[in-house]
Design an enzyme around this catalytic site. Structure first.
Site, mmCIF file in Angstrom:
data_model
loop_
_atom_site.group_PDB
_atom_site.id
_atom_site.type_symbol
_atom_site.label_atom_id
_atom_site.label_comp_id
_atom_site.label_asym_id
_atom_site.label_seq_id
_atom_site.Cartn_x
_atom_site.Cartn_y
_atom_site.Cartn_z
ATOM 1 N N GLU A 50 0.867 -1.175 0.000
ATOM 2 C CA GLU A 50 0.000 0.000 0.000
ATOM 3 C C GLU A 50 0.905 1.226 0.000
ATOM 4 O OE1 GLU A 50 -2.711 0.508 3.342
ATOM 5 O OE2 GLU A 50 -3.755 2.061 2.208
ATOM 6 N N CYS A 247 -6.600 1.198 2.949
ATOM 7 C CA CYS A 247 -7.502 2.352 3.016
ATOM 8 C C CYS A 247 -7.393 3.258 1.790
ATOM 9 C CB CYS A 247 -7.228 3.145 4.278
ATOM 10 S SG CYS A 247 -7.711 2.258 5.764
ATOM 11 N N ASN A 380 -12.149 -3.154 0.778
ATOM 12 C CA ASN A 380 -11.048 -3.423 1.703
ATOM 13 C C ASN A 380 -11.623 -3.767 3.066
ATOM 14 O OD1 ASN A 380 -8.460 -3.399 2.987
ATOM 15 N ND2 ASN A 380 -8.799 -1.293 3.578
ATOM 16 N N GLU A 381 -11.533 -2.824 4.007
ATOM 17 C CA GLU A 381 -12.073 -3.100 5.349
ATOM 18 C C GLU A 381 -13.465 -2.498 5.455
ATOM 19 O OE1 GLU A 381 -9.322 -1.438 8.158
ATOM 20 O OE2 GLU A 381 -8.165 -3.293 8.261
HETATM 21 O O1 AHR Z 1 -2.090 -1.318 6.658
HETATM 22 C C1 AHR Z 1 -2.540 -0.089 7.111
HETATM 23 C C2 AHR Z 1 -4.043 0.006 7.084
HETATM 24 O O2 AHR Z 1 -4.603 -0.850 8.009
HETATM 25 C C3 AHR Z 1 -4.706 -0.399 5.801
HETATM 26 O O3 AHR Z 1 -4.721 0.638 4.898
HETATM 27 C C4 AHR Z 1 -6.089 -0.730 6.228
HETATM 28 O O4 AHR Z 1 -6.681 -1.696 5.405
HETATM 29 C C5 AHR Z 1 -5.936 -1.169 7.656
HETATM 30 O O5 AHR Z 1 -6.787 -0.496 8.486
#
Ligand code: AHR
Length: 661
Positions: A50, A247, A380-381
């Site tokens: 990321e 994120c 993602n989350e």
């Molecule tokens: O890895 C850091 C962050 O942690 C990522 O962007 C997210 O998916 C998680 O909350």
């Protein structure tokens, strides 16, 4: 019978009973070489990239000029201008990056006009190395002279200039100018300077997309990746590469979500995006953190291919980051089609033939062969019913058009709790192929979750442990103890390879001067990188993945730090003819350990043992200054084992034992 004789007899009986049942001595484990279990997939251990902690711009993406296209909201952020430097918008060469700078020379022979770029935490240069400069320039009045310099502004010598080149800019049309620069000294916090020479008619020069790359990049690709960082990834031998977030896929607001279509095609015309890590933590603010998208989806696919890893893109599901928005800004369901189409088009970009729209673009970018995309994550989350009602139409359409692609859904940001409990049954109902679980958890969690997957249902979606790391309580950095607990926990992933198909530690990279989040797998500055203890744990798993799980138990139970197991965690796999046993001793004392190997042919005893050990003080940490405090050490020995082998596992150590015939 005398007392002594009686004692001797009891001792002899005890020894022979132990030898038969194999359970009286401490830490007796049984390994079933004759009962291979689940296949361990090539994707089992991988990496998650990321753009956080300046992982892409300022990191893996080797561009050294910050705000090269003058598209930051403050057009000259990262630049100092002197003389008459005007930012213009009309008439630039790149429609999606419209800004450029007009440099008008002064009439005075000792007054100058130009720009100076500070790079990412400095323009760091190495004496006698080559650097590739390029810029798009035009001379609206048909002539102009531009000088480019690599400088050390703090130099104490007569000149600040370490390398220079002069361009004769004569065309009124936008033209790409290039030069190779070779500094004659090292500098850590250097600058790139560019200025128009005074000419008799004071004619201006327009400048756009100013770029500087090291001459040596990963695989020597122009505009490519930092070689040392890509090499560190390669050395892991990851099986899967998840990208581009995290994120940043979601964005803080819908317009700042990650849109893969903006990250392909010529780099000069890839629009800038704000990085959501710029300001999400007020206590670690980086006002100049934007995504140039020079490292875009083509480059991610190419990197995955270079690494021998399966590409795993994550797509926005029509929701922004729910963490960052109390009232979640949702894309209305009737506007979701464009998001779904992005997913469909991505499959065409990765796999489509070169006579399709997106397949053609891939070929034009230099890769006519497909990238062999097999799996993608949608969201993602994300959590709540708003996620479900968006995921469902994605799954319907992807199944209809691309049943060959596996789909990953989310179980939310937590490893347990209400969201998790709501989402897992929903994932089963919707029928995704894998469910992404995330756990950034403390030591106690990792110590107690060794059997987490032992009782997971064997039917239905599989698990993708898409983000995890042990976050030390009060010690959120990469020290050895947390890495050891990750190693211990991972024995449970391995043992359950029929349920857990993939696992990727997170985050991957962090610049020592630009991080927002830790721990991370690899730290770096502009010159060097350092592999953490966690890196070596991942590497030991990746490089000793094996092919089939072999049952390994103590008293019939998983070796998972359970009561009476003295802090030991262990798992085993076959690897062709080899047997690989991984043991983590999380305790404070060394432990005797005896392996009773069942099912080994007496005619084919194990004759060689390679033992790779990672062991250090709890707080030991690799740093840029001291990168080798915690490194694996390998020793090889000759053995002759057909059914029993004993060792002592040192306190606080993770060891991979590879037995060969
Ligand atoms: O890895 C850091 C962050 O942690 C990522 O962007 C997210 O998916 C998680 O909350």
């Amino acid at each position: 019978m005398s007392l002594i004789a009686a004692r001797k007899r009891i001792f002899a009986i005890t020894i022979s009973v132990c030898a038969v049942c194999g359970i009286c001595a401490q830490n007796n484990a049984v390994l079933r070489a004759d009962k291979p279990g689940a296949a361990v997939r090539s994707t089992m251990y991988g990496i998650f990239f990321e753009d956080i902690n300046f992982g892409a711009d300022g990191g893996l993406y080797a561009e050294m000029v910050k705000n090269r296209s003058f598209e930051f909201p403050q057009s000259l952020l990262g630049w100092k201008s002197f003389g008459q430097a005007d930012v213009l918008e009309e008439g630039g060469p790149f429609s999606r990056n419209p800004h450029y700078v007009r440099l008008t020379p002064s009439e005075h022979s000792e007054m100058r006009t130009g720009l100076e770029n500070e790079g990412f935490f400095g323009v760091t240069l190495t004496k006698d190395s080559l650097y590739k400069f390029s810029a798009f320039m035009r001379a609206p009045e048909g002539a102009g002279i531009v000088r480019v310099e690599l400088c050390n502004p703090a130099a104490m010598g007569e000149t600040q200039t370490l390398a220079e080149h002069t361009f004769d800019v004569s065309s009124p049309e936008w033209t790409k100018y290039t030069a190779v620069l070779k500094p004659d000294a090292d500098v850590k916090k250097g600058v790139l300077r560019l200025f128009v020479e005074q000419t008799d008619r004071n004619r201006p020069v327009d400048v756009e997309h100013v770029s500087l790359f090291p001459g040596a990049t990963w695989k020597n690709r122009p505009g490519g990746l930092r070689r040392d960082l890509a090499q560190a990834l390669y050395d892991l031998r990851p099986g899967v590469l998840r990208f581009p977030g995290g994120c940043i896929v979601e964005g803080t607001v819908p317009s700042q979500r990650y849109q893969w279509k903006n990250t392909v095609g010529p780099v000069e015309n890839r629009p800038l995006n704000k990085n959501r890590w710029l300001d999400c933590f007020a206590y670690r603010l980086f006002p100049d953190y934007y995504q140039s998208c020079g490292l875009g989806f083509f480059e991610y696919f190419q990197l995955a291919e270079d690494l021998g890893a399966e590409p795993l893109p994550v797509l926005n599901v029509g929701l922004v980051c729910q963490y960052q928005n109390d009232v979640c800004q949702q894309i209305p369901l009737d506007s979701l089609q464009v998001f779904i189409q992005d997913a469909v088009d991505l499959i065409e970009f990765a796999n489509g033939s070169t006579d399709t729209t997106w397949g053609r673009l891939r070929a034009d970018m230099g890769h006519p062969e497909p990238f062999n995309l097999k799996v993608m994550a949608v969201g993602n989350e994300q959590w709540g019913p708003e996620y479900i009602e968006r995921l469902e139409p994605f799954v319907r359409e992807l199944r209809r058009q691309h049943p060959e692609i596996k789909i990953i859904g989310s179980s939310g940001p937590n490893s347990e709790g209400d969201d998790f409990d709501f989402l897992w049954p929903e994932m089963r109902r919707i029928g995704v192929d894998l469910v992404d679980e995330h756990f950034y958890r403390p030591e106690s969690w990792f110590l107690s979750e060794g059997t987490r997957y032992d009782d997971y249902p064997r039917k239905g979606p599989k698990v993708f442990a898409g983000e995890y790391a042990c976050h030390g309580e009060g010690k959120k950095y990469n020290h050895f103890y947390t890495a050891l607990l990750e190693a211990a926990f991972m024995t449970g992933l391995e043992r359950n390879a029929d349920v857990v198909e993939m696992a990727t530690y997170a985050p991957l990279f962090a610049h020592v001067e630009g991080w927002q989040w830790r721990p991370d797998l690899i730290w770096f500055d502009n010159n060097d990188c350092v592999r953490t203890s966690s890196y070596y744990v991942q590497q030991l798993y990746c490089q000793n993945r094996g092919d089939r799980v072999l049952p390994l138990t103590m008293d019939g139970k998983s070796v998972a730090g359970l009561e009476g197991q003295n802090g030991l965690f262990a798992s085993a796999v076959s690897d062709g003819d080899d047997i690989v046993v991984k043991i983590a001793n999380t305790g404070e004392t060394e432990q005797p350990f005896t392996l009773h190997i069942r099912g080994l042919k007496k005619s084919k005893p194990l004759l060689h043992l390679t033992e790779t050990r990672l062991s250090a003080a709890d707080d030991a940490e690799n740093t840029i200054e001291r990168p080798d405090v915690v490194v694996p050490v390998t020793v090889t020995s000759v053995i002759d084992v057909s059914d029993e082998w004993s060792t002592v596992v040192p306190a606080r150590s993770f060891i991979v034992y590879r037995f060969k015939h």
